[in-house]
Design an enzyme around this catalytic site. Structure first.
Site, PDB file in Angstrom:
ATOM      1  N   ASP A  89     -17.150 -11.681 -22.606  1.00  0.00           N
ATOM      2  CA  ASP A  89     -17.806 -11.878 -21.316  1.00  0.00           C
ATOM      3  C   ASP A  89     -19.277 -12.271 -21.459  1.00  0.00           C
ATOM      4  O   ASP A  89     -19.729 -13.248 -20.857  1.00  0.00           O
ATOM      5  CB  ASP A  89     -17.699 -10.618 -20.451  1.00  0.00           C
ATOM      6  CG  ASP A  89     -16.244 -10.209 -20.231  1.00  0.00           C
ATOM      7  OD1 ASP A  89     -15.359 -11.067 -20.433  1.00  0.00           O
ATOM      8  OD2 ASP A  89     -16.011  -9.049 -19.882  1.00  0.00           O
TER       9      ASP A  89
ATOM     10  N   GLY B 243       0.829  -1.198   0.000  1.00  0.00           N
ATOM     11  CA  GLY B 243       0.000   0.000   0.000  1.00  0.00           C
ATOM     12  C   GLY B 243       0.862   1.247   0.000  1.00  0.00           C
ATOM     13  O   GLY B 243       2.034   1.190   0.350  1.00  0.00           O
TER      14      GLY B 243
ATOM     15  N   LYS C 122     -10.146 -12.175 -16.636  1.00  0.00           N
ATOM     16  CA  LYS C 122     -10.397 -12.297 -18.076  1.00  0.00           C
ATOM     17  C   LYS C 122      -9.881 -13.621 -18.666  1.00  0.00           C
ATOM     18  O   LYS C 122     -10.587 -14.286 -19.419  1.00  0.00           O
ATOM     19  CB  LYS C 122      -9.723 -11.131 -18.801  1.00  0.00           C
ATOM     20  CG  LYS C 122     -10.156 -10.984 -20.229  1.00  0.00           C
ATOM     21  CD  LYS C 122     -11.498 -10.309 -20.271  1.00  0.00           C
ATOM     22  CE  LYS C 122     -11.985 -10.069 -21.679  1.00  0.00           C
ATOM     23  NZ  LYS C 122     -13.192  -9.217 -21.636  1.00  0.00           N
TER      24      LYS C 122
ATOM     25  N   CYS D 107       5.118  -6.370   1.785  1.00  0.00           N
ATOM     26  CA  CYS D 107       5.522  -4.972   1.786  1.00  0.00           C
ATOM     27  C   CYS D 107       4.775  -4.182   2.881  1.00  0.00           C
ATOM     28  O   CYS D 107       5.032  -4.403   4.049  1.00  0.00           O
ATOM     29  CB  CYS D 107       5.328  -4.372   0.403  1.00  0.00           C
ATOM     30  SG  CYS D 107       6.342  -2.933   0.169  1.00  0.00           S
ATOM     31  N   TYR D 108       3.796  -3.340   2.503  1.00  0.00           N
ATOM     32  CA  TYR D 108       3.048  -2.626   3.539  1.00  0.00           C
ATOM     33  C   TYR D 108       2.459  -3.615   4.546  1.00  0.00           C
ATOM     34  O   TYR D 108       2.498  -3.387   5.755  1.00  0.00           O
ATOM     35  CB  TYR D 108       1.920  -1.814   2.890  1.00  0.00           C
ATOM     36  CG  TYR D 108       1.164  -0.928   3.857  1.00  0.00           C
ATOM     37  CD1 TYR D 108       1.611   0.360   4.123  1.00  0.00           C
ATOM     38  CD2 TYR D 108       0.002  -1.374   4.496  1.00  0.00           C
ATOM     39  CE1 TYR D 108       0.931   1.181   5.009  1.00  0.00           C
ATOM     40  CE2 TYR D 108      -0.690  -0.564   5.380  1.00  0.00           C
ATOM     41  CZ  TYR D 108      -0.224   0.715   5.633  1.00  0.00           C
ATOM     42  OH  TYR D 108      -0.911   1.522   6.512  1.00  0.00           O
TER      43      TYR D 108
ATOM     44  N   GLU E 147       4.487 -11.225  -6.129  1.00  0.00           N
ATOM     45  CA  GLU E 147       3.466 -11.299  -7.186  1.00  0.00           C
ATOM     46  C   GLU E 147       3.954 -10.708  -8.512  1.00  0.00           C
ATOM     47  O   GLU E 147       3.374 -10.939  -9.561  1.00  0.00           O
ATOM     48  CB  GLU E 147       2.180 -10.601  -6.728  1.00  0.00           C
ATOM     49  CG  GLU E 147       2.235  -9.074  -6.602  1.00  0.00           C
ATOM     50  CD  GLU E 147       2.815  -8.578  -5.279  1.00  0.00           C
ATOM     51  OE1 GLU E 147       3.539  -9.343  -4.615  1.00  0.00           O
ATOM     52  OE2 GLU E 147       2.564  -7.407  -4.927  1.00  0.00           O
TER      53      GLU E 147
ATOM     54  N   HIS F 229       7.977  -7.901  -3.435  1.00  0.00           N
ATOM     55  CA  HIS F 229       6.693  -8.267  -4.059  1.00  0.00           C
ATOM     56  C   HIS F 229       6.813  -9.588  -4.823  1.00  0.00           C
ATOM     57  O   HIS F 229       7.262  -9.591  -5.961  1.00  0.00           O
ATOM     58  CB  HIS F 229       6.244  -7.162  -5.013  1.00  0.00           C
ATOM     59  CG  HIS F 229       5.831  -5.914  -4.311  1.00  0.00           C
ATOM     60  ND1 HIS F 229       4.569  -5.709  -3.820  1.00  0.00           N
ATOM     61  CD2 HIS F 229       6.535  -4.815  -3.967  1.00  0.00           C
ATOM     62  CE1 HIS F 229       4.493  -4.542  -3.226  1.00  0.00           C
ATOM     63  NE2 HIS F 229       5.681  -3.963  -3.290  1.00  0.00           N
TER      64      HIS F 229
HETATM   65  N1  GLN Z   1       4.418   2.673   1.614  1.00  0.00           N
HETATM   66  C1  GLN Z   1       5.254   1.657   2.169  1.00  0.00           C
HETATM   67  C2  GLN Z   1       6.733   1.953   1.890  1.00  0.00           C
HETATM   68  O1  GLN Z   1       7.046   2.868   1.187  1.00  0.00           O
HETATM   69  C3  GLN Z   1       4.872   0.326   1.555  1.00  0.00           C
HETATM   70  C4  GLN Z   1       5.170   0.264   0.093  1.00  0.00           C
HETATM   71  C5  GLN Z   1       4.522  -0.916  -0.589  1.00  0.00           C
HETATM   72  O2  GLN Z   1       3.675  -1.608  -0.052  1.00  0.00           O
HETATM   73  N2  GLN Z   1       4.873  -1.117  -1.842  1.00  0.00           N
HETATM   74  O3  GLN Z   1       7.595   1.267   2.422  1.00  0.00           O
END
Ligand code: GLN
Length: 525
Positions: free
Chosen positions: A228, A55, A371, A82-83, A172, A170
């Protein structure tokens, strides 16, 4: 319907849909919910595991999206990305601060210690995708660090007792080389999902649940011929047969022969058991569009006329129990219902329909699918490939691929030119595939012909002409948010040009559109 599911709790990260996709690629069903979802609701869904996404905020800011300790006590494995990883630490006694060196892009990570859970099968040194300004400077009690980078002391951590895991990067994103393995380890090894979610079971289970829901009721669907609504029609037909009526409005702005193709597949004597109503409304549309040149106004007229035509047909059919729509999962998330993303998308041909049809309930059988999953379901249901892999086509159709006033003659020109263009691109790409065993690198993700409103002087057979210029558009794009023009070989373009000026009456020039998006759009109106 699905008994094993993983929840993705969305904190507004830009990759949240990707997280869900990757999980489903492990054949584990998964859904995205906003971080605002009450804990009771989360528990009631009985997830096998939970993933907290990235986030844009900083966890230590006042008012930043958060969660309570209780979430970590419901007893299912939780993975923070991450966040999400920072948040777990923030709530459970660790410390998150602004990083001295922020990391962005591909970074080498070293795995420390145990590789029996999250990092099972992952190399000691592996490339990951980082995107953060903050970092975890201290981990809370009970946690151990399991990976680090040069600038990031806590690239991953775990507490196997409480089954809490966090990764700063990340997994993903495809740049994280072993990201898929890491996510697979989480959902399969740690959450103990069996990985039995498959498209054929989706089709079977949906048919069952549609039958249960609809009973002997009547269902009405607006069929556009797009992927769809076609898949929705096929699925409903398999479930309830003639209790389904599909209304197909041919607005005269479809691609060449497309109306007939749709009718061949879905109409009487076609592949599916349903009531098919085709409304040939071309004349009405052309009349309404006569003299109108402004793009937004054209779109509006086409949209309104669709509702009018559909409403008239619906009246003939009388009250129905269900109105079916081909809504798919990205539409749900993008409209803010599933996750946190704020963009609102209105459906090209269902917008406003609910107000005009007499029905009791909406039914959206593809609501949970991405999709490519819709396409898989389509193949599973026996819809022909050319329909299933059709290019995106705007709801207002060729109405937005003709600059200026739309007339029957201009529609004919753009249909014929587009048909030639598409067949030559397909032929060239197939030839390349035969030789090299793969698609050419220039293969556009979307391509079509448009009609400029420009006429100019030319000469044909010693005679002076004053005819239209056709624009060829072809773009390469991953997400359709940005795009660049595709580098189609010159010989292919030349051949297309030759055929168009020779075969399509009313055209004496052909242009290739080099514009990227931004500043252009993918469409040409
Ligand atoms: N905002 C948070 C940071 O800068 C998390 C970033 C993220 O989730 N990509 O560390």
């Amino acid at each position: 319907m699905v008994n094993e599911k993983v929840l993705v709790i969305d904190f507004g990260g830009q990759y949240n849909q990707l997280v869900a996709r990757r999980v489903r690629e492990c054949n584990v069903y998964c859904e995205i919910y906003s971080y605002k979802t009450p804990l009771e609701k989360i528990k009631a869904m009985n997830p096998k595991g939970i993933i907290l996404t990235g986030g844009p905020n900083s966890v230590y800011e006042e008012g930043a999206p958060s969660c309570t300790k209780d979430l970590f006590e419901i007893g299912v494995p939780i993975l923070g990305l991450c966040y999400g990883a920072q948040l777990i630490q923030h709530v459970l006694g660790g410390k998150v601060e602004k990083a001295i060196v922020r990391e962005y892009g591909k970074i080498e990570t070293e795995i420390d210690g145990s590789k029996d859970a999250l990092f099972n099968g992952v190399s000691e040194k592996t490339t990951v995708w980082m995107s953060h300004n903050d970092y975890i400077s201290k981990i809370g009690p009970g946690f151990e660090i399991i990976a680090h980078t040069l600038d990031c002391p806590v690239a991953a951590y775990q507490d196997t007792k409480r089954q809490l895991y966090g990764i700063q990067f990340h997994p993903e994103v495809l740049h994280t080389v072993q990201g898929k393995d890491i996510l697979a380890n989480f959902v399969k090894k740690i959450c103990k999902c069996s990985g039995s979610w498959r498209m054929d079971s989706f089709v079977e289970e949906s048919i069952k649940s549609i039958r249960e829901k609809v009973g002997d009721g009547k269902v009405l669907l607006a069929l556009s011929g797009g992927v769809d609504s076609s898949v929705a029609a096929a699925l409903l037909s398999k479930a309830i047969g003639k209790q389904l009526t599909c209304v197909f409005v041919d607005h005269g702005l479809l691609r060449k022969d497309e109306g007939d193709e749709v009718e061949k597949v879905f109409g009487a004597g076609g592949m599916f058991d349903l009531n098919f109503v085709r409304v040939n409304a071309a004349k009405r549309y052309y009349d309404k569009l006569s003299g109108v040149t402004e793009p937004e106004k054209k779109r509006k007229i086409i949209g309104e006329e669709f509702i009018r035509v559909f409403e008239e047909e619906a009246k003939k059919i009388g009250a129905v129990d269900f109105l079916a729509q081909g809504t798919i999962y990205p539409d749900v998330v993008e409209s803010g219902l599933g996750g946190e993303s704020a963009v609102i998308k209105s459906h090209h041909n269902v917008g406003g329909l609910p107000d005009y049809v007499d029905f009791k309930e909406i039914i959206e059988p593809l609501r949970d699918l991405f999709k490519d999953e819709v396409r898989k379901a389509g193949l599973e249901l026996g819809i022909p490939e050319y329909l299933v892999f059709r290019q995106p086509f705007p709801g207002p159709g060729l109405g937005v691929r003709i600059v200026g006033e739309v007339t029957e003659d201009k529609v004919r020109i753009v249909q014929d030119a587009d048909y030639i263009y598409r067949s030559e691109i397909e032929a060239a790409s197939n030839e390349y595939k035969k030789k090299h065993g793969e698609e050419p690198s220039w293969m556009p993700n979307q391509y079509f012909a448009a009609l400029t409103n420009m006429r100019s002087v030319g000469v044909m057979g010693d005679e002076r002409t004053y005819d239209y210029a056709v624009a060829l558009r072809a773009v390469r794009t991953v997400d359709f948010m940005t795009a660049e023009s595709a580098r189609i070989p010159y010989e292919v373009l030349e051949k297309v040009m030759n055929r168009i000026v020779n075969e399509v009456k009313g055209v004496n020039r052909v242009f290739y559109d080099l514009t990227s998006k931004p500043p252009g759009t993918i469409e040409f109106e």
